[in-house]
Design an enzyme around this catalytic site. Structure first.
Site, short mmCIF file in Angstrom:
data_model
loop_
_atom_site.label_atom_id
_atom_site.label_comp_id
_atom_site.label_asym_id
_atom_site.label_seq_id
_atom_site.Cartn_x
_atom_site.Cartn_y
_atom_site.Cartn_z
N PRO A 75 0.83 -1.22 0.00
CA PRO A 75 0.00 0.00 0.00
C PRO A 75 0.85 1.26 0.00
CG PRO A 75 -0.93 -1.61 1.49
CD PRO A 75 0.39 -2.18 1.02
N CYS A 76 0.42 2.23 -0.81
CA CYS A 76 1.30 3.37 -1.11
C CYS A 76 0.79 4.69 -0.58
CB CYS A 76 1.48 3.48 -2.63
SG CYS A 76 -0.08 3.73 -3.52
N GLN A 77 -0.26 4.70 0.25
CA GLN A 77 -0.84 5.98 0.65
C GLN A 77 0.17 6.90 1.31
OE1 GLN A 77 -2.27 3.09 0.85
NE2 GLN A 77 -4.47 3.19 0.57
#
Length: 309
Positions: free
Chosen positions: A74-76
């Site tokens: 996940p890249c948030q």
């Protein structure tokens, strides 16, 4: 090549690699709506597991004996929406991904993330971990619009190999890129029946009206109607009266999911999983580029490299 997809979401990366001939033996994710969609479209198992539970993840993944591990942590915390904050916790999943890979020791690994992730300390630390344990790494930023996707979407890919140098792999990827970006009209023809469409901006300092004669902006995890009070932006491609929002299905097609791909869940859940996905054709481009690289005479002569294709 036996492949497992971590942080698989609804399956964009899995599908692209399958279309290229890779054997996806399993996938892992921790978001039930995406898992439900994945199960509607693939026959191999997807396991529901928080990959921060490294010991459990390693035990599970070892049962599938993968030769390649692919995944997009996940890249948030790396994204361009607001300030980067690597201390929020989700960025640590990038390190967890690297730890899992090192425990499994597959011949190959591919890690995907947003473009600016490559500048983060955590991303660099994960790459150092892999390199220190003997993985030769190639890193490249790919624009999906040059890879068969009608969308401006830049993503960082790190490819690692445990059986020899792949220093020239990035050049192979760059050489296979299209010469010009794929537009929405190139991909859809006249089937959208509109020349302009609305993409809700992050802020109203950005334009929101786009032409089908250009690539789509990055498909995000939200899809909203045109506000009644919308004020035209100087860079809007056309008048708001000529535009409409894209449907959920149209957004999935811009992500190059096939027409018969089934999405389940609420509308907001579907929009989010579509926006989170790796475009299918981008994954296919990466997979076929790896095949082309492996089929080079120099690579076929490496005694430690099995013949997968």
């Amino acid at each position: 090549m036996k492949t497992i997809d971590l942080f698989a979401g609804c399956g964009g990366m899995s599908l692209g690699f399958m279309q290229a001939g890779f054997e996806i033996v399993a996938a892992v994710d921790n978001w039930r709506p995406a898992i439900n969609t994945y199960q509607q479209n693939f026959t191999h198992p997807i396991h529901e597991l928080d990959l921060a539970q490294i010991d459990a993840a390693v035990s599970l993944i070892k049962t599938h004996s993968p030769e390649l591990i692919i995944g997009g942590p996940p890249c948030q915390d790396f994204s361009s929406a607001g300030k980067r904050d690597e201390g929020l916790g989700r960025a640590n999943l990038t390190l967890d991904f690297a730890k899992i890979v090192l425990a499994i020791q597959p011949a190959w690994v591919i890690m995907e993330n947003v473009e600016r992730a490559r500048l983060s300390k955590i991303h660099q630390q994960a790459c150092s971990m892999l390199g220190d344990e003997g993985y030769s790494l190639a890193q490249v930023v790919l624009d999906a619009s040059l890879c068969g996707v009608p969308q401006l979407r830049k993503r960082t890919f790190v490819i690692g190999h445990r059986h020899g140098s792949i220093a020239d792999l990035a050049n192979v990827l760059q050489q296979r890129l299209a010469k010009q970006s794929l537009t929405v009209r190139d991909y859809f023809g006249e089937s959208l029946d509109t020349d302009y469409y609305y993409r809700h901006p992050r802020t109203y300092e950005r334009r929101a009206i786009f032409s089908v004669n250009e690539p789509s902006p990055t498909i995000r995890g939200v899809n909203r109607p045109i506000p009644a009070t919308y004020r035209m932006h100087p860079k809007d491609a056309g008048d708001v009266s000529l535009a409409r929002p894209l449907t959920t299905k149209e957004r999935s097609l811009i992500q190059t999911f096939p027409l018969d791909f089934k999405f389940v869940g609420t509308k907001s859940e579907q929009e989010q999983m579509i926006g989170n996905a790796v475009p299918v054709n981008l994954a296919f481009f990466l997979a076929t580029s790896l095949q082309a690289y492996l089929n080079q005479p120099r690579m076929q002569q490496l005694s430690l490299l099995p013949s997968f294709f």
